[in-house]
Design an enzyme around this catalytic site. Structure first.
Site, PDB file in Angstrom:
ATOM      1  N   TYR A 183      -2.713  -2.314 -10.513  1.00 32.89           N
ATOM      2  CA  TYR A 183      -2.775  -2.144  -9.055  1.00 32.89           C
ATOM      3  C   TYR A 183      -2.023  -3.266  -8.338  1.00 32.89           C
ATOM      4  O   TYR A 183      -1.225  -3.018  -7.427  1.00 32.89           O
ATOM      5  CB  TYR A 183      -4.247  -2.081  -8.597  1.00 32.89           C
ATOM      6  CG  TYR A 183      -4.382  -2.128  -7.107  1.00 32.89           C
ATOM      7  CD1 TYR A 183      -4.000  -1.044  -6.317  1.00 32.89           C
ATOM      8  CD2 TYR A 183      -4.856  -3.270  -6.463  1.00 32.89           C
ATOM      9  CE1 TYR A 183      -4.084  -1.095  -4.937  1.00 32.89           C
ATOM     10  CE2 TYR A 183      -4.950  -3.334  -5.087  1.00 32.89           C
ATOM     11  CZ  TYR A 183      -4.559  -2.242  -4.329  1.00 32.89           C
ATOM     12  OH  TYR A 183      -4.623  -2.304  -2.964  1.00 32.89           O
ATOM     13  N   LYS A 232       0.565   3.442  -2.953  1.00 29.91           N
ATOM     14  CA  LYS A 232      -0.641   4.230  -3.234  1.00 29.91           C
ATOM     15  C   LYS A 232      -0.387   5.731  -3.186  1.00 29.91           C
ATOM     16  O   LYS A 232      -0.911   6.494  -3.994  1.00 29.91           O
ATOM     17  CB  LYS A 232      -1.744   3.872  -2.227  1.00 29.91           C
ATOM     18  CG  LYS A 232      -2.253   2.439  -2.362  1.00 29.91           C
ATOM     19  CD  LYS A 232      -3.136   2.059  -1.176  1.00 29.91           C
ATOM     20  CE  LYS A 232      -3.689   0.653  -1.308  1.00 29.91           C
ATOM     21  NZ  LYS A 232      -4.371   0.189  -0.085  1.00 29.91           N
ATOM     22  N   SER A 276       0.794  -1.234   0.000  1.00 33.50           N
ATOM     23  CA  SER A 276       0.000   0.000   0.000  1.00 33.50           C
ATOM     24  C   SER A 276       0.825   1.282   0.000  1.00 33.50           C
ATOM     25  O   SER A 276       0.279   2.354  -0.257  1.00 33.50           O
ATOM     26  CB  SER A 276      -0.918   0.027   1.216  1.00 33.50           C
ATOM     27  OG  SER A 276      -2.046  -0.741   0.971  1.00 33.50           O
ATOM     28  N   TYR A 299      -4.386   4.052   7.507  1.00 29.69           N
ATOM     29  CA  TYR A 299      -5.732   3.460   7.520  1.00 29.69           C
ATOM     30  C   TYR A 299      -6.534   3.944   8.727  1.00 29.69           C
ATOM     31  O   TYR A 299      -6.490   5.127   9.068  1.00 29.69           O
ATOM     32  CB  TYR A 299      -5.678   1.922   7.512  1.00 29.69           C
ATOM     33  CG  TYR A 299      -4.669   1.330   6.580  1.00 29.69           C
ATOM     34  CD1 TYR A 299      -4.766   1.550   5.209  1.00 29.69           C
ATOM     35  CD2 TYR A 299      -3.620   0.564   7.046  1.00 29.69           C
ATOM     36  CE1 TYR A 299      -3.849   1.003   4.342  1.00 29.69           C
ATOM     37  CE2 TYR A 299      -2.701   0.005   6.174  1.00 29.69           C
ATOM     38  CZ  TYR A 299      -2.824   0.235   4.838  1.00 29.69           C
ATOM     39  OH  TYR A 299      -1.920  -0.309   3.993  1.00 29.69           O
ATOM     40  N   VAL A 344       1.113  -3.753   3.876  1.00 31.35           N
ATOM     41  CA  VAL A 344       1.056  -5.049   4.556  1.00 31.35           C
ATOM     42  C   VAL A 344       2.304  -5.911   4.340  1.00 31.35           C
ATOM     43  O   VAL A 344       2.455  -6.953   4.953  1.00 31.35           O
ATOM     44  CB  VAL A 344      -0.205  -5.868   4.188  1.00 31.35           C
ATOM     45  CG1 VAL A 344      -1.464  -5.209   4.710  1.00 31.35           C
ATOM     46  CG2 VAL A 344      -0.291  -6.102   2.688  1.00 31.35           C
TER      47      VAL A 344
HETATM   48  N1  GLN Z   1      -2.095  -5.314  -2.232  1.00 30.26           N
HETATM   49  C1  GLN Z   1      -2.740  -5.186  -0.976  1.00 30.26           C
HETATM   50  C2  GLN Z   1      -4.228  -5.354  -1.142  1.00 30.26           C
HETATM   51  O1  GLN Z   1      -4.790  -4.852  -2.070  1.00 30.26           O
HETATM   52  C3  GLN Z   1      -2.389  -3.864  -0.360  1.00 30.26           C
HETATM   53  C4  GLN Z   1      -2.936  -3.742   1.000  1.00 30.26           C
HETATM   54  C5  GLN Z   1      -2.060  -3.033   1.982  1.00 30.26           C
HETATM   55  O2  GLN Z   1      -0.828  -2.959   1.919  1.00 30.26           O
HETATM   56  N2  GLN Z   1      -2.705  -2.585   3.021  1.00 30.26           N
HETATM   57  O3  GLN Z   1      -4.865  -5.998  -0.360  1.00 30.26           O
END
Ligand code: GLN
Length: 343
Positions: free
Chosen positions: A205, A83, A80, A257, A275
């Site tokens: 993505y 992003k 993430s 988050y 994550v």
């Molecule tokens: N690729 C992960 C997902 O879409 C990214 C989530 C994350 O790092 N929180 O679930």
């Protein structure tokens, strides 16, 4: 030594060895190595292969000095954290108004993978949760998927100063199991918030999440933002100056988050977690922090990474709203006592 740039980086590497900040980071690393709270993410099968003991901490200053402790070369997937940077590229591709018409900038207070859109406008809440990140990936320009991925990889290279690969097994693992993300993409297509290139955009993505980085790269990413969009080592511009503020303000309000409020309260730095176990945090005008430890708390943020950032913020007064005298003066700790307290 052929030019001033080489001399500068030579001087920086000497400081990085002798600086007290190096000892401080080693102690910090030691202090939290034994913290075994949290678990390695396993909802993407390939991520479960991460070793719980991996732990790296890196700081890069806006004048290009690099300080490392622990496993700063260990590669892992950016997840993430990508992003925030893809949001920056979407802003460059389309401008603020158009991007904002497709994705809002409100924190959700909900988990990163929640299936929720703003009822009034049908927009995903922000570019840092999965729905918003998929809508943002949809905005990346390029003739086809390959071209769009190439543009993302070139962008990351401008930030970190080196080439990046995709972890193909992680990409394929997410592509095969990411039903929830696929459902979100179709929901947004239903509301006209994304184009109908659903498979291409989801691939993009999943690929952006599978980019391989290390803790040092994460510190370079945030140090570049802290430095107004210019990589402090290569001096290359990674993002137009006018959009740095957009990116880091959304990192501050939404980057961690549903722990973003608590993070801002305790650490007070724009940041983004993933994550894979990474956190990148920006101290504007001063430095970037990159941490890596795959043990995640219940909200999907790296437990050791949070502790490291809390300590750094408190000890050096890095909190954006700090008005008290910090316990340690950053410039002194970098230079070994000869620094000027101009931060
Ligand atoms: N690729 C992960 C997902 O879409 C990214 C989530 C994350 O790092 N929180 O679930």
């Amino acid at each position: 030594m052929s030019n001033i740039g080489d001399l500068q980086s030579f001087a920086n590497s000497i400081t990085a060895v002798t600086s007290p900040l190096r000892g401080y980071l080693n102690e910090l690393h030691q202090k939290y190595s034994s913290l075994n709270d949290g678990t390695v993410a396993d909802y993407i099968p390939e991520l479960a292969l991460a070793k719980p003991e991996w732990f790296g901490v890196c700081v890069v200053t806006t004048d290009g000095q690099i300080f490392e402790a622990g496993d700063c070369d260990q590669l892992f997937t950016i997840q993430s954290i990508s992003k925030a940077f893809v949001f920056g590229l979407a802003l460059e591709d389309h401008g603020r108004e158009y991007v904002n018409s497709k994705v809002s900038v409100e924190p959700t207070g909900e988990a990163f993978n929640s299936i929720v859109l703003d009822e009034a406008t049908n927009r995903p809440y922000n570019p840092m949760v999965n729905a918003g990140a998929i809508a943002t990936a949809d905005l990346i320009k390029g003739e086809n998927g390959t071209e769009r991925l190439k543009r993302l990889l070139e962008m990351f290279k401008r930030y970190t100063g080196r080439d990046h690969d995709i972890n193909v097994p992680v990409f394929l693992s997410e592509k095969a199991t990411g039903y929830r993300n696929r459902a979100m993409a179709y929901l947004m297509l239903n509301f006209g918030m994304v184009s109908d290139k659903i498979d291409e955009t989801l691939d993009l993505y999943f690929q952006q999440c599978s980019i391989l980085v290390n803790a040092k790269d994460l510190a370079m990413l945030s140090a570049t933002l802290a430095n107004g969009g210019i990589n402090p080592v290569t001096q290359e511009r990674a993002i137009a100056e006018q959009y740095v503020q957009d990116v880091i303000s959304v990192m501050l309000t939404c980057g961690m988050y549903d722990a973003s409020g608590e993070w801002t309260y305790r650490v007070g730095l724009p940041a983004k977690s993933g994550v894979g176990g990474g956190i990148t945090a920006v101290a504007p005008g001063k430095l970037g922090i990159g941490t890596f430890s795959p043990l995640l708390d219940a909200k999907g943020n790296s437990a050791r990474g949070i502790k490291v950032c809390e300590d750094l913020s408190r000890d050096f007064g890095l909190h954006l709203f700090n008005v008290a005298k910090p316990e340690r003066v950053l410039a002194d700790w970098i230079s070994g006592g000869n620094g000027v307290d101009d931060w």
